[in-house]
Design a protein around this motif. Structure first.
Motif, short mmCIF file in Angstrom:
data_model
loop_
_atom_site.label_atom_id
_atom_site.label_comp_id
_atom_site.label_asym_id
_atom_site.label_seq_id
_atom_site.Cartn_x
_atom_site.Cartn_y
_atom_site.Cartn_z
N PHE A 129 0.82 -1.21 0.00
CA PHE A 129 0.00 0.00 0.00
C PHE A 129 0.86 1.27 0.00
CE2 PHE A 129 -4.30 -1.61 1.93
CZ PHE A 129 -4.51 -2.35 0.77
N ASP A 130 2.17 1.12 -0.18
CA ASP A 130 3.05 2.28 -0.21
C ASP A 130 3.30 2.82 -1.61
OD1 ASP A 130 3.75 2.94 2.47
OD2 ASP A 130 4.96 1.13 2.60
N THR A 131 3.06 2.01 -2.62
CA THR A 131 3.37 2.41 -3.99
C THR A 131 2.58 3.64 -4.40
OG1 THR A 131 3.86 0.13 -4.57
CG2 THR A 131 3.50 1.65 -6.38
N THR A 132 1.27 3.61 -4.14
CA THR A 132 0.41 4.78 -4.33
C THR A 132 -0.58 4.82 -3.18
OG1 THR A 132 -1.44 3.75 -5.53
CG2 THR A 132 0.49 4.38 -6.84
N ASP A 133 -1.42 5.85 -3.17
CA ASP A 133 -2.49 5.96 -2.16
C ASP A 133 -3.84 5.63 -2.77
OD1 ASP A 133 -2.90 6.69 0.65
OD2 ASP A 133 -4.11 8.36 -0.12
N LEU A 134 -3.86 5.09 -3.96
CA LEU A 134 -5.10 4.86 -4.69
C LEU A 134 -5.78 3.56 -4.24
CD1 LEU A 134 -3.79 5.84 -8.25
CD2 LEU A 134 -4.98 7.31 -6.59
N ARG A 135 -6.23 3.54 -3.01
CA ARG A 135 -6.81 2.33 -2.43
C ARG A 135 -8.04 1.84 -3.19
NH1 ARG A 135 -2.73 2.67 -0.49
NH2 ARG A 135 -2.56 1.21 -2.20
N PHE A 136 -8.79 2.75 -3.79
CA PHE A 136 -10.00 2.36 -4.50
C PHE A 136 -9.70 1.49 -5.73
CE2 PHE A 136 -8.72 6.68 -5.56
CZ PHE A 136 -8.54 6.62 -6.92
N LEU A 137 -8.44 1.40 -6.12
CA LEU A 137 -8.06 0.52 -7.24
C LEU A 137 -7.72 -0.88 -6.76
CD1 LEU A 137 -5.80 2.86 -9.43
CD2 LEU A 137 -8.26 2.39 -9.66
N ASP A 138 -7.57 -1.05 -5.45
CA ASP A 138 -7.25 -2.36 -4.89
C ASP A 138 -8.53 -3.16 -4.67
OD1 ASP A 138 -4.47 -1.74 -4.58
OD2 ASP A 138 -4.98 -0.57 -2.79
N GLY A 139 -8.38 -4.47 -4.63
CA GLY A 139 -9.51 -5.28 -4.20
C GLY A 139 -9.65 -5.20 -2.70
N ASN A 140 -10.53 -6.00 -2.15
CA ASN A 140 -10.70 -6.03 -0.69
C ASN A 140 -9.64 -6.94 -0.09
OD1 ASN A 140 -12.73 -4.22 -0.86
ND2 ASN A 140 -14.38 -5.72 -0.68
N VAL A 141 -8.44 -6.41 -0.04
CA VAL A 141 -7.27 -7.16 0.42
C VAL A 141 -6.74 -6.56 1.71
CG1 VAL A 141 -6.62 -7.82 -1.92
CG2 VAL A 141 -5.70 -5.71 -0.94
N VAL A 142 -5.81 -7.27 2.34
CA VAL A 142 -5.06 -6.73 3.48
C VAL A 142 -3.74 -6.20 2.92
CG1 VAL A 142 -3.91 -7.25 5.66
CG2 VAL A 142 -6.12 -8.31 5.13
N GLY A 143 -3.45 -4.94 3.20
CA GLY A 143 -2.24 -4.32 2.67
C GLY A 143 -1.37 -3.77 3.78
N GLY A 144 -0.11 -3.57 3.47
CA GLY A 144 0.85 -3.09 4.47
C GLY A 144 1.45 -1.75 4.13
N LEU A 145 1.74 -0.98 5.17
CA LEU A 145 2.39 0.32 5.06
C LEU A 145 3.61 0.33 5.96
CD1 LEU A 145 -0.90 2.33 5.47
CD2 LEU A 145 0.44 2.33 3.37
N LYS A 146 4.72 0.82 5.46
CA LYS A 146 5.92 0.93 6.30
C LYS A 146 5.83 2.13 7.23
CE LYS A 146 9.03 -0.95 2.71
NZ LYS A 146 8.16 -0.75 1.54
N PHE A 147 6.61 2.09 8.30
CA PHE A 147 6.70 3.20 9.24
C PHE A 147 7.33 4.40 8.53
CE2 PHE A 147 6.83 4.05 13.94
CZ PHE A 147 7.30 5.35 13.87
N LYS A 148 6.65 5.55 8.57
CA LYS A 148 7.17 6.76 7.94
C LYS A 148 7.80 7.65 9.00
CE LYS A 148 5.24 5.44 4.07
NZ LYS A 148 4.45 4.29 4.56
N GLY A 149 9.02 8.09 8.76
CA GLY A 149 9.68 8.96 9.72
C GLY A 149 10.27 8.17 10.88
N GLY A 150 10.84 8.87 11.85
CA GLY A 150 11.42 8.18 12.99
C GLY A 150 12.76 7.57 12.65
N SER A 151 13.28 6.80 13.58
CA SER A 151 14.61 6.19 13.43
C SER A 151 14.53 4.70 13.72
CB SER A 151 15.60 6.84 14.40
OG SER A 151 15.20 6.59 15.74
N VAL A 152 15.58 3.99 13.36
CA VAL A 152 15.67 2.56 13.67
C VAL A 152 15.60 2.36 15.18
CG1 VAL A 152 17.16 0.53 13.59
CG2 VAL A 152 16.97 2.02 11.58
N ALA A 153 16.28 3.22 15.93
CA ALA A 153 16.28 3.11 17.39
C ALA A 153 14.88 3.32 17.97
CB ALA A 153 17.25 4.14 17.99
N LYS A 154 14.15 4.30 17.43
CA LYS A 154 12.79 4.54 17.91
C LYS A 154 11.90 3.34 17.66
CE LYS A 154 8.71 7.46 17.27
NZ LYS A 154 8.13 8.62 16.54
N ARG A 155 12.00 2.78 16.46
CA ARG A 155 11.17 1.62 16.13
C ARG A 155 11.56 0.41 16.98
NH1 ARG A 155 11.82 4.20 11.12
NH2 ARG A 155 13.60 2.92 10.50
N ALA A 156 12.85 0.24 17.24
CA ALA A 156 13.30 -0.87 18.08
C ALA A 156 12.74 -0.74 19.50
CB ALA A 156 14.83 -0.91 18.12
#
Length: 279
Positions: A227-254
């Motif tokens: 789900f990161d390639t575009t934001d055009l969700r209405f073009l997707d089927g009724n699927v489960v999609g993933g988004l990566k963490f935006k911003g922050g640092s590796v240490a914060k996520r850890a």
């Protein structure tokens, strides 16, 4: 007072309102001329602009989320789903950046002068629709989770889409021009159960994962759509999609890996899959 055909917010309105947080009320007093300026409501972002390669042009509305400006939350599912601290727009002090100031202005207009707000919104959307036609997509909840369905119903010729953490909104949506993706959460067992229910019922579900796939971090699951390639969700089927963490640092996520969060980890994703498997 009027600016064009729209009323202007007055100092008296701001001083007497009970709709704004105290700091937002003072900000509004200090920035009254800016609030009443003719700046547009709709904007864009790097992600929604990715849709242009698919031929779509997205306009997005960014308000200040939850109770950052408003006394009554503008994100009905924020508390249950644990997304207040990690909201896209939550970092920084009120009014510090150009984007924050603009979001604060829009939110104050929405709260104190709804007629002006919706008149401006309709005018901007119609102008963009005249230019882009069926290739226009409008997302009104860029950083809020408001039920805009009554307004959307008045513009059946325009395509709207949103993400929402309010499950009943998906169930009740009967508008052919409004596409809603459920925004899942791993914050607690109830949030996980509702996320699983959305998937089981065949709704499209977006999951934000606690990774940017940097060195040492886990990879996105292979069985979720990108789900990161575009934001055009209405073009997707009724699927489960993933988004990566935006911003922050590796240490914060850890540091977040073992804490309650709406972001998914391998452990909470497995837990979600087990709930879905049990039906």
């Amino acid at each position: 007072q009027h600016t064009g055909r729209h009323t202007m917010i007055t100092l008296e309105q701001i001083e007497s309102t009970t709709l704004l947080q105290t700091n937002a009320q003072q900000w509004a007093i200090d920035n009254l001329d800016y609030i009443n300026s003719k700046l547009p409501l709709l904007g864009s972002s790097l992600k929604v602009e990715k849709g242009e390669k698919e031929g779509y042009y997205t306009s997005i509305l960014y308000l200040q989320p939850a109770n950052k400006v408003a006394k009554v939350t503008l994100c009905a599912g924020a508390k249950l789903n644990g997304c207040l601290d990690d909201c896209l727009i939550s970092s920084g002090q009120l009014g510090m950046s150009v984007a924050q100031r603009a979001a604060t202005r829009r939110t104050i207009i929405y709260l104190l002068d709804s007629k002006r707000f919706y008149a401006m919104l309709e005018s901007e959307i119609e102008k963009r629709h005249a230019k882009y036609g069926d290739k226009l997509a409008v997302r009104l909840n860029g950083t809020s989770d408001i039920d805009f369905s009554a307004f959307i119903a008045t513009m059946p010729h325009v395509r709207f889409y949103d993400y929402s953490k309010v499950y009943r909104r998906l169930e009740r949506n009967g508008l052919s021009n409004y596409d809603i993706t459920y925004s899942g959460s791993a914050y607690n067992d109830k949030a996980l159960a509702i996320t699983a229910r959305a998937a089981i019922k065949g709704h499209r579900v977006a999951l934000a994962f606690n990774t940017a796939e940097r060195k040492g971090e886990f990879k996105m699951p292979s069985n979720v759509a990108d789900f990161d390639t575009t934001d055009l969700r209405f073009l997707d089927g009724n699927v489960v999609g993933g988004l990566k963490f935006k911003g922050g640092s590796v240490a914060k996520r850890a540091a977040m890996m073992d804490k309650a969060s709406f972001f998914f980890t391998p452990a909470t994703f497995d837990k979600l899959n087990n709930i879905i498997a049990r039906g």
